[in-house]
Design a protein around this motif. Structure first.
Motif, mmCIF file in Angstrom:
data_model
loop_
_atom_site.group_PDB
_atom_site.id
_atom_site.type_symbol
_atom_site.label_atom_id
_atom_site.label_comp_id
_atom_site.label_asym_id
_atom_site.label_seq_id
_atom_site.Cartn_x
_atom_site.Cartn_y
_atom_site.Cartn_z
ATOM 1 N N ASN A 1 0.815 -1.216 0.000
ATOM 2 C CA ASN A 1 0.000 0.000 0.000
ATOM 3 C C ASN A 1 0.847 1.265 0.000
ATOM 4 O O ASN A 1 0.428 2.293 -0.515
ATOM 5 C CB ASN A 1 -0.907 0.019 1.246
ATOM 6 N N ILE A 2 2.029 1.182 0.609
ATOM 7 C CA ILE A 2 2.898 2.350 0.665
ATOM 8 C C ILE A 2 3.288 2.778 -0.756
ATOM 9 O O ILE A 2 3.281 3.960 -1.090
ATOM 10 C CB ILE A 2 4.148 2.040 1.522
ATOM 11 N N PHE B 1 -7.378 10.417 3.301
ATOM 12 C CA PHE B 1 -7.241 9.058 3.843
ATOM 13 C C PHE B 1 -7.417 9.066 5.355
ATOM 14 O O PHE B 1 -7.994 8.151 5.939
ATOM 15 C CB PHE B 1 -5.871 8.468 3.467
ATOM 16 N N SER C 1 -10.268 6.979 7.455
ATOM 17 C CA SER C 1 -10.077 5.974 8.505
ATOM 18 C C SER C 1 -10.838 6.377 9.758
ATOM 19 O O SER C 1 -11.080 5.559 10.635
ATOM 20 C CB SER C 1 -8.588 5.742 8.789
ATOM 21 N N PRO D 1 -14.145 3.608 8.576
ATOM 22 C CA PRO D 1 -13.148 2.553 8.728
ATOM 23 C C PRO D 1 -13.630 1.304 8.009
ATOM 24 O O PRO D 1 -14.803 0.973 8.063
ATOM 25 C CB PRO D 1 -13.064 2.351 10.240
ATOM 26 N N GLY D 2 -12.741 0.660 7.319
ATOM 27 C CA GLY D 2 -13.131 -0.580 6.659
ATOM 28 C C GLY D 2 -13.346 -0.425 5.170
ATOM 29 O O GLY D 2 -13.413 -1.404 4.447
ATOM 30 N N GLN D 3 -13.447 0.805 4.688
ATOM 31 C CA GLN D 3 -13.694 0.991 3.257
ATOM 32 C C GLN D 3 -12.447 1.450 2.531
ATOM 33 O O GLN D 3 -12.503 1.847 1.381
ATOM 34 C CB GLN D 3 -14.802 2.038 3.037
ATOM 35 N N PHE D 4 -11.300 1.442 3.227
ATOM 36 C CA PHE D 4 -10.118 2.091 2.664
ATOM 37 C C PHE D 4 -9.725 1.550 1.290
ATOM 38 O O PHE D 4 -9.507 2.315 0.359
ATOM 39 C CB PHE D 4 -8.941 1.984 3.630
ATOM 40 N N SER D 5 -9.655 0.231 1.173
ATOM 41 C CA SER D 5 -9.148 -0.353 -0.077
ATOM 42 C C SER D 5 -10.035 0.025 -1.259
ATOM 43 O O SER D 5 -9.546 0.337 -2.344
ATOM 44 C CB SER D 5 -9.077 -1.872 0.045
ATOM 45 N N GLN E 1 -9.257 -3.181 10.230
ATOM 46 C CA GLN E 1 -10.513 -3.586 9.593
ATOM 47 C C GLN E 1 -10.307 -3.877 8.125
ATOM 48 O O GLN E 1 -11.144 -4.504 7.483
ATOM 49 C CB GLN E 1 -11.555 -2.484 9.766
ATOM 50 N N THR E 2 -9.205 -3.369 7.581
ATOM 51 C CA THR E 2 -8.869 -3.686 6.192
ATOM 52 C C THR E 2 -7.396 -4.079 6.141
ATOM 53 O O THR E 2 -6.662 -3.862 7.091
ATOM 54 C CB THR E 2 -9.082 -2.478 5.263
ATOM 55 N N ALA F 1 -13.909 4.143 17.195
ATOM 56 C CA ALA F 1 -13.165 3.066 16.536
ATOM 57 C C ALA F 1 -12.535 3.550 15.247
ATOM 58 O O ALA F 1 -13.185 4.248 14.465
ATOM 59 C CB ALA F 1 -14.088 1.893 16.241
ATOM 60 N N TYR F 2 -11.276 3.202 15.047
ATOM 61 C CA TYR F 2 -10.584 3.546 13.803
ATOM 62 C C TYR F 2 -10.017 2.293 13.158
ATOM 63 O O TYR F 2 -9.842 1.265 13.799
ATOM 64 C CB TYR F 2 -9.435 4.528 14.082
ATOM 65 N N ASP F 3 -9.694 2.452 11.896
ATOM 66 C CA ASP F 3 -9.102 1.353 11.118
ATOM 67 C C ASP F 3 -7.634 1.686 10.907
ATOM 68 O O ASP F 3 -7.307 2.788 10.492
ATOM 69 C CB ASP F 3 -9.826 1.275 9.772
ATOM 70 N N ASP F 4 -6.751 0.747 11.212
ATOM 71 C CA ASP F 4 -5.318 1.034 10.982
ATOM 72 C C ASP F 4 -4.851 0.542 9.609
ATOM 73 O O ASP F 4 -3.670 0.660 9.278
ATOM 74 C CB ASP F 4 -4.453 0.458 12.094
ATOM 75 N N ARG F 5 -5.762 -0.008 8.816
ATOM 76 C CA ARG F 5 -5.442 -0.489 7.459
ATOM 77 C C ARG F 5 -4.265 -1.452 7.468
ATOM 78 O O ARG F 5 -3.509 -1.522 6.488
ATOM 79 C CB ARG F 5 -5.107 0.684 6.535
ATOM 80 N N GLN G 1 -1.472 -1.126 8.825
ATOM 81 C CA GLN G 1 -0.186 -0.425 8.751
ATOM 82 C C GLN G 1 0.183 0.085 10.138
ATOM 83 O O GLN G 1 -0.623 0.747 10.788
ATOM 84 C CB GLN G 1 -0.273 0.760 7.785
#
Lengths: 313, 405
Positions: free
Chosen positions: A230-231, A261, A265, A269-273, B42-43, B85-89, B91
């Protein structure tokens, strides 16, 4: 007069940015670190890929090499020396793979660069598991977020400054010639391979240092953590959004996307991709040359057909 | 000078953008809730594990507490939980920044731990600096000398790798002495943090117990084809097989073993074996398969927990980390009930207190539990605990493992 004003503006900007962490809280400092990391990676990516038009997905290969070097050398030498070693390794790897692969063109180079990150990661994994019988290393270097931010800021200044210098000189001309048509450039007497190699190594150096500088923030490092693809994708997207061919393009892509971004988050959260993929598509279709290019065109339109001349007065 | 003008405009605009980075401070609020935050993957690559164990149990616990009127404080009043709640992807940089955000922006009262060993280690220095207790319930104790002095507020609820290795070695020794096994074992492990840690501890424990390792191989992350490794294990003459694997490979190993008819008396796979979907990997024929963890299905609290998990979350919990995660949250709630919202006092209470949980009473020693279920086995519809064998609630081990059908 103009150069003096520009220089003053840049100096003020850097001083202002350097003072920023003193006015924001701990979270703000963390955001600044992330932001500056995005600026460095996008600018470093564009330093090589912008003018040469070689799309590289190797960002994380160098980023990870930097972080891993810190993890291996921690507690054996001072941090400054570790950074020097990391930078040297990054440049050495870039030269080695650059020599072998920069003759590849187009999609072959993209695939190779993506594979490079995976290759480096697998080699480190193999070495750690079969020789050291361990995986994952600890980094106990006490560096504040502000100190890391300042180092990244200095790195960003160095990357953007280097690009500015390159664009002004003969090397800049050579680089643009390669980007326009490699064969023509070669016939015009440009040592294409050497130029590409030099840029690739410079860009790799910045990426390596970015990883090395930030590694103390994570305490624990293992290949799957520091070689996260991802980076590479985010650096590329950011540079493309701003416009990879322009000096300030990557900055203009990195800043809004970073906040976007960050906002994602928090709110989704959870929809990033999914959003990352959509952003990519939107950028490629709607702003293929970056927002700076778009803004300039818009400006020219509103000012009338002759407005462009004003810039050269 | 074209370039200079551009440089100037660019610099000025960058300055404006940078100013936008300064975020507004959080607004002070009157206390009407207890704010609890977490940053979990979460992802990304960790999402499969985090969304099977950590997140559902965090959600279930918040649901249970709020349904009962909220967290109880020492004065007897109750406050509902408000979640950030947060998502750290997946990373680490994101987990670091997320925790900084929870502390400085959201000013949460407590932070629940991220998923996995690596991410808990990334969080540990921050949590220690900000003075938040960290109950890492999806991580074994990291092998760092002096870890408790370094981070006295970090608790590692899955125990140590040695504990699992010793429990398994002891079980094998008992069976060997009873004549059920020949005392030879084939081991494969994933070349990643968990696999390496467990395999290293297992080597030592097997050697001490006099169990001969006749095959010892690692495989890289993402391996899906295990035909060669399994036929080598089959040919090795070992009648115990252990894989310290991750969910994806655990499933692949199981399918492959069934297809090739490899059915040793002891068949032990890694993470994922205790997941409710595991039996589907062998068309339901997983009777006798062993792994880490396990539950005491006869315990009413566990039965009740499984029922609520199914009702509230819509799926069954896994039988290793899930009940431990839920128990760790019960510990937090009880520590708050005894000591209030003072984080330092709560940390002390977690380190020294005794808590009633769905797993039974828990008292930590050196920030880790002593009484865990280390080895479980599929028996009927459940993944039941079989080791430590003497402990109340353990089921009898089924050896040799029945066939795959």
């Amino acid at each position: 007069m103009r150069p003096a004003v520009s220089a003053l503006a840049c100096a003020l900007l850097v001083a202002g940015l350097a003072a920023l962490p003193l006015f924001v809280g701990g979270y703000g400092q963390g955001v600044l670190v992330g932001l500056m990391n995005a600026v460095v990676l996008a600018s470093a990516w564009a330093l090589f890929s912008g003018p040469t038009k070689y799309v590289s997905l190797a960002t994380v290969a160098f980023f990870g090499i930097g972080a891993y070097t810190v993890a291996v050398l921690t507690e054996t030498m001072p941090f400054g020396a570790i950074l020097a070693v990391a930078g040297a390794i990054g440049v050495a790897v870039a030269l080695l793979v650059g020599l072998a692969t920069l003759r590849l063109a187009g999609v072959y180079f993209v695939i190779f660069s993506f594979g490079l990150a995976e290759l480096v990661r697998q080699i480190i994994t193999w070495f750690e598991t079969s020789v050291n019988r361990t995986l994952g290393r600890y980094i106990f270097i006490d560096l504040s977020a502000t100190a890391i931010y300042w180092m990244l800021l200095a790195l960003a200044v160095a990357v953007i400054g280097t690009r500015w210098l390159i664009e002004r000189g003969r090397l800049g001309l050579a680089v643009h010639a390669i980007g326009d048509d490699e064969i023509v450039a070669r016939h015009a007497g440009v040592d294409v391979t050497k130029v590409k190699l030099a840029l690739f190594a410079l860009s790799a150096l910045a990426m390596t240092l970015a990883g090395a500088i930030q590694a103390p923030r994570w305490t624990y490092v293992e290949p799957s953590i520091v070689f996260n693809p991802n980076i590479s994708f985010t650096a590329l997207i950011m540079a493309l959004l701003g416009g990879a061919t322009r000096l300030w393009g990557p900055v203009f892509g990195a800043v809004p996307l970073f906040f976007f971004f960050e906002w994602l988050s928090v709110t989704m959260p959870g929809q990033f991709s999914i959003v990352l993929g959509l952003t990519f598509i939107v950028i490629v279709f709607l702003v293929p040359n970056g927002v700076l290019d778009l803004a300039e065109k818009g400006l020219r339109k509103t000012r009338g057909p002759n407005a462009g001349d004003a810039r050269h007065v | 000078m074209n370039m200079n003008r551009r440089t100037f405009v660019g610099a000025a605009a960058t300055a404006i953008l940078a100013c936008a980075a300064a975020v507004p401070p959080a607004i002070a609020q009157e206390r009407s809730s207890v704010r609890i935050g977490y940053v979990v993957s979460q992802t990304g690559v960790n999402a499969a594990g985090a969304t099977t164990t950590t997140i559902p149990n965090y959600e279930l616990w918040v649901h249970d507490v709020n349904a009962a009127g909220g967290l109880r404080l020492p004065d007897g009043t109750q406050l509902p939980i408000e979640v950030v709640a947060y998502d750290d992807r997946s990373q680490t940089e994101e987990v670091v920044r997320g925790i900084e955000r929870l502390v400085n922006q959201d000013r949460v009262d407590f932070i629940l731990a991220p998923w996995g060993t690596g991410f808990n280690l990334a969080a540990a220095p921050l949590m220690a600096r900000f003075g938040y207790p960290q109950i890492a319930s999806s991580s074994i104790v990291p092998p760092i000398p002096g870890i408790h002095e370094r981070w006295p507020g970090a608790f590692w609820l899955l125990g140590t790798a040695e504990d699992y290795a010793h429990a398994f070695a002891e079980l094998l020794t008992t069976q060997k002495q009873a004549g059920a096994l020949n005392g030879r074992i084939a081991m494969i492990s994933i070349a990643d943090g968990f696999g390496i840690e467990l395999a290293a501890s297992a080597r030592k424990a097997f050697e001490e117990a006099g169990i001969e390792i006749v095959m010892d191989r690692t495989y890289p992350l993402g391996t899906q084809d295990f035909a060669t490794l399994l036929s080598e294990a089959q040919a090795s003459g070992a009648d115990a097989f252990v894989a310290y694997s991750y969910p994806g490979d655990t499933f692949a190993i199981t399918r492959q073993a069934r297809v090739s008819g490899y059915n040793p008396p002891i068949f032990h796979t890694g993470v994922g074996t205790s997941f409710p979907i595991y039996p589907q990997m062998a068309e339901g024929g997983v009777e006798g398969v062993m792994s880490l963890g396990g539950i005491d299905v006869n315990r009413p609290e566990i039965q009740d927990y499984i029922r609520r998990h199914q009702e509230v979350i819509g799926k069954l919990p896994d039988a290793w980390a899930s009940p431990v995660i839920y128990s760790s949250l019960q510990m937090l709630a009880q520590a708050i009930e005894r000591r209030g919202l003072d984080r330092e006092a709560v940390t002390q209470e977690l380190a020294s207190g005794r808590f009633e949980t769905i797993l039974g009473p828990i008292q930590l020693v050196d920030n880790a539990p002593r009484d865990l279920w280390y080895i479980g086995q599929w028996q009927g519809d459940h993944f039941v605990a079989v080791a430590p064998a003497g402990r109340e609630g353990s089921a009898d081990l089924v050896v040799p493992k029945p066939g795959w059908n």
